[in-house]
Design a protein around this motif. Structure first.
Motif, PDB file in Angstrom:
ATOM      1  N   THR A   1       0.838  -1.192   0.000  1.00  0.00           N
ATOM      2  CA  THR A   1       0.000   0.000   0.000  1.00  0.00           C
ATOM      3  C   THR A   1       0.874   1.243   0.000  1.00  0.00           C
ATOM      4  O   THR A   1       2.103   1.157   0.090  1.00  0.00           O
ATOM      5  N   ILE A   2       0.247   2.393  -0.062  1.00  0.00           N
ATOM      6  CA  ILE A   2       0.968   3.659  -0.180  1.00  0.00           C
ATOM      7  C   ILE A   2       1.822   3.980   1.040  1.00  0.00           C
ATOM      8  O   ILE A   2       2.791   4.730   0.959  1.00  0.00           O
ATOM      9  N   GLU A   3       1.514   3.366   2.194  1.00  0.00           N
ATOM     10  CA  GLU A   3       2.286   3.613   3.409  1.00  0.00           C
ATOM     11  C   GLU A   3       3.197   2.445   3.746  1.00  0.00           C
ATOM     12  O   GLU A   3       3.670   2.306   4.875  1.00  0.00           O
ATOM     13  N   GLY A   4       3.455   1.595   2.753  1.00  0.00           N
ATOM     14  CA  GLY A   4       4.440   0.535   2.927  1.00  0.00           C
ATOM     15  C   GLY A   4       3.952  -0.705   3.641  1.00  0.00           C
ATOM     16  O   GLY A   4       4.760  -1.499   4.124  1.00  0.00           O
ATOM     17  N   THR A   5       2.627  -0.897   3.699  1.00  0.00           N
ATOM     18  CA  THR A   5       2.071  -2.091   4.335  1.00  0.00           C
ATOM     19  C   THR A   5       1.848  -3.178   3.292  1.00  0.00           C
ATOM     20  O   THR A   5       1.234  -2.921   2.251  1.00  0.00           O
ATOM     21  N   LYS A   6       2.327  -4.370   3.580  1.00  0.00           N
ATOM     22  CA  LYS A   6       2.165  -5.477   2.645  1.00  0.00           C
ATOM     23  C   LYS A   6       0.714  -5.927   2.614  1.00  0.00           C
ATOM     24  O   LYS A   6       0.109  -6.186   3.644  1.00  0.00           O
ATOM     25  N   LEU A   7       0.138  -6.000   1.413  1.00  0.00           N
ATOM     26  CA  LEU A   7      -1.260  -6.411   1.262  1.00  0.00           C
ATOM     27  C   LEU A   7      -1.375  -7.910   1.526  1.00  0.00           C
ATOM     28  O   LEU A   7      -0.580  -8.703   1.019  1.00  0.00           O
ATOM     29  N   ILE A   8      -2.366  -8.296   2.336  1.00  0.00           N
ATOM     30  CA  ILE A   8      -2.578  -9.704   2.650  1.00  0.00           C
ATOM     31  C   ILE A   8      -3.940 -10.150   2.134  1.00  0.00           C
ATOM     32  O   ILE A   8      -4.811  -9.317   1.854  1.00  0.00           O
ATOM     33  N   GLU A   9      -4.111 -11.456   1.999  1.00  0.00           N
ATOM     34  CA  GLU A   9      -5.354 -12.013   1.470  1.00  0.00           C
ATOM     35  C   GLU A   9      -6.541 -11.596   2.324  1.00  0.00           C
ATOM     36  O   GLU A   9      -6.501 -11.655   3.548  1.00  0.00           O
ATOM     37  N   GLY A  10      -7.614 -11.162   1.666  1.00  0.00           N
ATOM     38  CA  GLY A  10      -8.828 -10.763   2.372  1.00  0.00           C
ATOM     39  C   GLY A  10      -8.867  -9.313   2.787  1.00  0.00           C
ATOM     40  O   GLY A  10      -9.916  -8.813   3.197  1.00  0.00           O
ATOM     41  N   GLU A  11      -7.744  -8.620   2.674  1.00  0.00           N
ATOM     42  CA  GLU A  11      -7.697  -7.206   3.049  1.00  0.00           C
ATOM     43  C   GLU A  11      -8.157  -6.343   1.878  1.00  0.00           C
ATOM     44  O   GLU A  11      -7.733  -6.565   0.743  1.00  0.00           O
ATOM     45  N   PRO A  12      -9.036  -5.365   2.114  1.00  0.00           N
ATOM     46  CA  PRO A  12      -9.511  -4.524   1.003  1.00  0.00           C
ATOM     47  C   PRO A  12      -8.408  -3.650   0.445  1.00  0.00           C
ATOM     48  O   PRO A  12      -7.500  -3.226   1.164  1.00  0.00           O
ATOM     49  N   VAL A  13      -8.491  -3.382  -0.852  1.00  0.00           N
ATOM     50  CA  VAL A  13      -7.519  -2.498  -1.499  1.00  0.00           C
ATOM     51  C   VAL A  13      -7.833  -1.054  -1.107  1.00  0.00           C
ATOM     52  O   VAL A  13      -8.982  -0.616  -1.227  1.00  0.00           O
ATOM     53  N   PRO A  14      -6.868  -0.294  -0.617  1.00  0.00           N
ATOM     54  CA  PRO A  14      -7.125   1.108  -0.245  1.00  0.00           C
ATOM     55  C   PRO A  14      -7.616   1.927  -1.438  1.00  0.00           C
ATOM     56  O   PRO A  14      -7.276   1.642  -2.583  1.00  0.00           O
ATOM     57  N   HIS A  15      -8.414   2.929  -1.118  1.00  0.00           N
ATOM     58  CA  HIS A  15      -8.957   3.829  -2.148  1.00  0.00           C
ATOM     59  C   HIS A  15      -8.538   5.238  -1.760  1.00  0.00           C
ATOM     60  O   HIS A  15      -9.248   5.944  -1.048  1.00  0.00           O
ATOM     61  N   ILE A  16      -7.363   5.661  -2.222  1.00  0.00           N
ATOM     62  CA  ILE A  16      -6.772   6.919  -1.768  1.00  0.00           C
ATOM     63  C   ILE A  16      -7.499   8.135  -2.326  1.00  0.00           C
ATOM     64  O   ILE A  16      -7.861   9.054  -1.593  1.00  0.00           O
ATOM     65  N   LEU A  17      -7.733   8.148  -3.639  1.00  0.00           N
ATOM     66  CA  LEU A  17      -8.432   9.274  -4.261  1.00  0.00           C
ATOM     67  C   LEU A  17      -9.904   8.915  -4.414  1.00  0.00           C
ATOM     68  O   LEU A  17     -10.292   8.223  -5.355  1.00  0.00           O
ATOM     69  N   THR A  18     -10.737   9.397  -3.506  1.00  0.00           N
ATOM     70  CA  THR A  18     -12.151   9.022  -3.500  1.00  0.00           C
ATOM     71  C   THR A  18     -12.940   9.660  -4.637  1.00  0.00           C
ATOM     72  O   THR A  18     -14.079   9.274  -4.881  1.00  0.00           O
ATOM     73  N   ASN A  19     -12.337  10.641  -5.318  1.00  0.00           N
ATOM     74  CA  ASN A  19     -13.021  11.254  -6.473  1.00  0.00           C
ATOM     75  C   ASN A  19     -12.771  10.451  -7.745  1.00  0.00           C
ATOM     76  O   ASN A  19     -13.196  10.841  -8.827  1.00  0.00           O
ATOM     77  N   SER A  20     -12.095   9.318  -7.617  1.00  0.00           N
ATOM     78  CA  SER A  20     -11.804   8.460  -8.764  1.00  0.00           C
ATOM     79  C   SER A  20     -12.376   7.068  -8.520  1.00  0.00           C
ATOM     80  O   SER A  20     -12.429   6.594  -7.386  1.00  0.00           O
TER      81      SER A  20
END
Length: 240
Positions: A81-100
């Motif tokens: 993720t954008i803050e260096g956290t490793k994505l794990i199974e079942g974790e939602p993908v962050p949505h940084i720009l909510t206008n997109s």
């Protein structure tokens, strides 16, 4: 309604068929919207420009790793993720720009590569600059709408401005949070990317095998060399 027993079971006569509400969008348009919402922006580790990015479909972590590997043309071992956290199974993908409608971004690493904060940092600065430009344009349009007494346009632009300002604040917060990691990475230089890569130990299966060649690269450069493992368990680097 009257209940009637028949050889095929119970039937209800005179019952009104259940009404269904038709969707506002056609089935085709709904599918297109859903597909668009599931797009995830993925960058190569350390990148922030379009040339180093691809779009994958949000799904299981395994599928996103496979899709990223196919599109980036290297084996992606992890997504961050954008803050260096490793994505794990079942974790939602962050949505940084909510206008997109596009989720993410995520960064793809290979092997034991260390996540580079430079890509995330530069992407945040780039997008923050673009948001400020959009805010200025929207603010100019808002002033004109006020003068023309266009209430609906004013309301729409005010909502857009609130969204842009919220996204800009979020990006500023992320920039502040990861600045220390960026400075540390810049201080370490070329050593940063490979500091988690394992060294070849004396008990490696490569040691002692005659005439084995493996491709290696000079650290942080695209210069290829060959290492020959000679009898007796010693390494002899040779450049061809």
């Amino acid at each position: 309604p009257k209940i009637i027993w028949t050889k095929d079971g119970i039937q209800v006569s005179g019952a009104q068929p259940k009404r269904t509400t038709k969707p506002n969008l056609s089935a085709r348009m709904q599918k297109l919207v859903e597909i668009r919402k599931q797009r995830v922006l993925v960058f190569k580790n350390g990148e922030h420009r379009k040339a180093g990015s691809v779009f994958v479909t949000e799904g299981s972590l395994k599928n996103m790793l496979n899709d990223s590997s196919n599109l980036l043309v290297f084996t992606v071992s992890s997504l961050y993720t954008i803050e260096g956290t490793k994505l794990i199974e079942g974790e939602p993908v962050p949505h940084i720009l909510t206008n997109s409608h596009i989720k993410g971004p995520l960064w793809a690493t290979r092997g034991n590569d260390t996540f580079s904060f430079l890509g995330a940092y530069n992407w945040c600065k780039q997008e923050h600059k673009e948001l400020k430009r959009e805010m200025k344009l929207s603010n100019d349009k808002l002033a004109k709408a006020y003068e023309a007494d266009q209430d609906e346009t004013v309301s729409s632009l005010q909502e857009k401005m609130r969204n842009l300002e919220e996204n800009a604040r979020n990006l500023r917060d992320i920039i502040v949070n990861i600045s220390g990691d960026v400075f540390e990475e810049e201080d370490e230089g070329a050593r940063f990317r490979v500091k988690n890569m394992p060294e070849i130990k004396e008990d490696s299966r490569l040691i002692g095998r005659p005439n084995v060649k493996v491709n290696v690269f000079v650290n942080s450069r695209d210069v290829e060399s060959k290492v020959v493992v000679v009898p007796g368990g010693t390494f002899k680097p040779t450049l061809d």
